[in-house]
Design a protein around this motif. Structure first.
Motif, short mmCIF file in Angstrom:
data_model
loop_
_atom_site.label_atom_id
_atom_site.label_comp_id
_atom_site.label_asym_id
_atom_site.label_seq_id
_atom_site.Cartn_x
_atom_site.Cartn_y
_atom_site.Cartn_z
N UNK A 7 65.21 60.56 32.81
CA UNK A 7 64.36 60.31 33.97
C UNK A 7 63.53 60.29 33.85
N UNK A 8 62.92 59.15 34.89
CA UNK A 8 61.21 58.22 35.46
C UNK A 8 61.01 59.31 36.32
N UNK A 9 59.96 60.16 36.29
CA UNK A 9 59.16 60.48 37.34
C UNK A 9 57.90 59.45 37.28
N UNK A 10 57.25 59.22 39.24
CA UNK A 10 55.98 58.44 39.15
C UNK A 10 55.42 59.55 40.19
N UNK A 11 53.93 59.68 40.10
CA UNK A 11 53.43 60.98 41.17
C UNK A 11 53.14 62.33 41.28
N UNK A 12 53.74 62.35 39.18
CA UNK A 12 54.35 63.73 39.81
C UNK A 12 52.89 65.08 39.41
N UNK A 13 51.54 64.67 39.55
CA UNK A 13 50.70 65.59 39.52
C UNK A 13 50.48 65.97 41.68
N UNK A 14 51.37 65.64 41.82
CA UNK A 14 50.92 65.76 43.22
C UNK A 14 51.78 67.15 43.86
N UNK A 15 51.82 67.16 45.33
CA UNK A 15 52.65 68.64 45.49
C UNK A 15 54.02 69.00 45.19
N UNK A 16 55.36 67.33 45.43
CA UNK A 16 56.26 67.48 45.18
C UNK A 16 56.91 67.28 43.47
N UNK A 17 55.45 66.11 43.45
CA UNK A 17 55.88 65.56 42.36
C UNK A 17 56.14 66.50 40.74
N UNK A 18 55.13 67.24 41.66
CA UNK A 18 54.87 68.52 40.41
C UNK A 18 56.10 69.36 39.67
N UNK A 19 56.45 69.53 41.55
CA UNK A 19 58.07 70.34 41.49
C UNK A 19 58.96 69.95 40.83
N UNK A 20 59.39 68.42 41.15
CA UNK A 20 60.15 67.31 40.50
C UNK A 20 60.09 67.37 39.10
N UNK A 21 59.21 67.38 38.50
CA UNK A 21 59.07 67.36 36.75
C UNK A 21 59.46 68.78 36.07
N UNK A 22 58.95 69.77 36.88
CA UNK A 22 59.35 70.88 36.82
C UNK A 22 60.65 71.88 36.86
N UNK A 23 61.61 70.96 37.44
CA UNK A 23 63.15 71.01 38.10
C UNK A 23 63.67 70.71 36.67
N UNK A 24 62.49 69.13 36.24
CA UNK A 24 63.68 68.57 35.78
C UNK A 24 63.53 68.43 34.12
N UNK A 41 67.92 66.46 30.21
CA UNK A 41 67.04 64.94 30.81
C UNK A 41 65.78 64.44 29.92
N UNK A 42 65.78 63.08 29.56
CA UNK A 42 64.51 63.83 29.32
C UNK A 42 63.47 62.66 30.22
N UNK A 43 62.13 62.83 29.44
CA UNK A 43 61.83 62.47 31.08
C UNK A 43 60.27 61.77 30.94
N UNK A 44 60.17 60.94 31.61
CA UNK A 44 59.29 59.83 31.53
C UNK A 44 58.16 59.57 32.38
N UNK A 45 57.21 59.87 32.43
CA UNK A 45 56.16 60.14 33.22
C UNK A 45 55.42 59.05 33.13
#
Length: 231
Positions: A7-24, A41-45
């Motif tokens: 998975x790739x995550x962009x915006x991982x320091x915002x209200x939604x993004x940090x929770x997406x990252x935590x879930x993954x 998954x491996x997670x690339x931020x």
């Protein structure tokens, strides 16, 4: 054992993004023993050069400081989550707002698609419409339209109303207008239709991740009850 998805995550320091990252990153490792369940998954931020990165350390987490206006080729990826977003006030101008909420979002999606991503989850906003007379809604609608042209097998669009969360803990400046709106929304919440109710960023994140990982191919728009916690 099912093959781990990347998975790739962009915006991982915002209200939604940090929770997406935590879930993954908190996916249950025991699930990988079940051949029918995906391994964690491996997670690339991706985070903007010169801006703070997520204050996390995890064996499956890989951080990349990038210029969203000139993204490099990404590693092979299966799923991409894009929660980038700002406000016109914070950005300083409409063009600067568009550079984040449209251009950076689309650049991330294109780079992920080129790297093999087949599933995309993105957060826009209630009222997104490419033909809206309201600039904010128009930009959100335009990015939804342009994402649909990229050919993802599964595209999940979350359209929350107002987002609730503790921005101070995320090192984000308080937003006075937003704080006033949240107070009003909480007072009106019992009588508002579901699609208009303010949502905690974590609820939106959980719904987005679940939808990207479980829904079939096609376009899926989440709003209202679809952004509430799963029962």
């Amino acid at each position: 054992m099912a093959e781990a998805r990347v998975a790739v995550v962009a915006g991982a320091t915002g209200l939604v993004g940090q929770a997406v990252l935590a879930d993954l990153l908190t996916a249950d490792p025991s699930r990988s023993a079940n051949a029918a369940a995906p391994a964690p998954p491996a997670v690339h931020v991706l985070h903007a050069q010169g801006r703070r990165a997520p204050a996390l350390s995890h064996p499956r987490l890989h951080l990349h400081a990038v210029d969203f206006a000139a993204l490099p080729a990404l590693p092979p990826v299966d799923d991409v989550y894009i929660t980038l977003g700002t406000t016109i006030a914070a950005a300083g101008s409409q063009s600067a707002f568009r550079a984040v909420d449209h251009d950076a979002v689309l650049a991330t999606a294109r780079a992920a698609r080129a790297a093999g991503a087949t599933r995309c989850g993105v957060v826009t906003a209630m009222g997104a419409n490419p033909h809206s007379r309201i600039f904010y809604n128009r930009v959100k609608g335009e990015v939804e339209r342009d994402l649909q042209a990229l050919g993802f097998e599964t595209l999940v669009i979350a359209r929350p109303s107002l987002l609730i969360g503790e921005r101070t803990a995320l090192q984000q400046a308080p937003r006075r207008a937003e704080s006033l709106s949240i107070t009003l929304f909480r007072w009106l919440d019992p009588v508002l239709p579901a699609r208009y109710r303010a949502r905690p960023g974590a609820d939106v994140a959980h719904a987005l991740v679940h939808a990207v990982q479980s829904l079939p191919a096609g376009l899926h728009v989440l709003s209202g009850h679809a952004l509430q916690p799963m029962g």
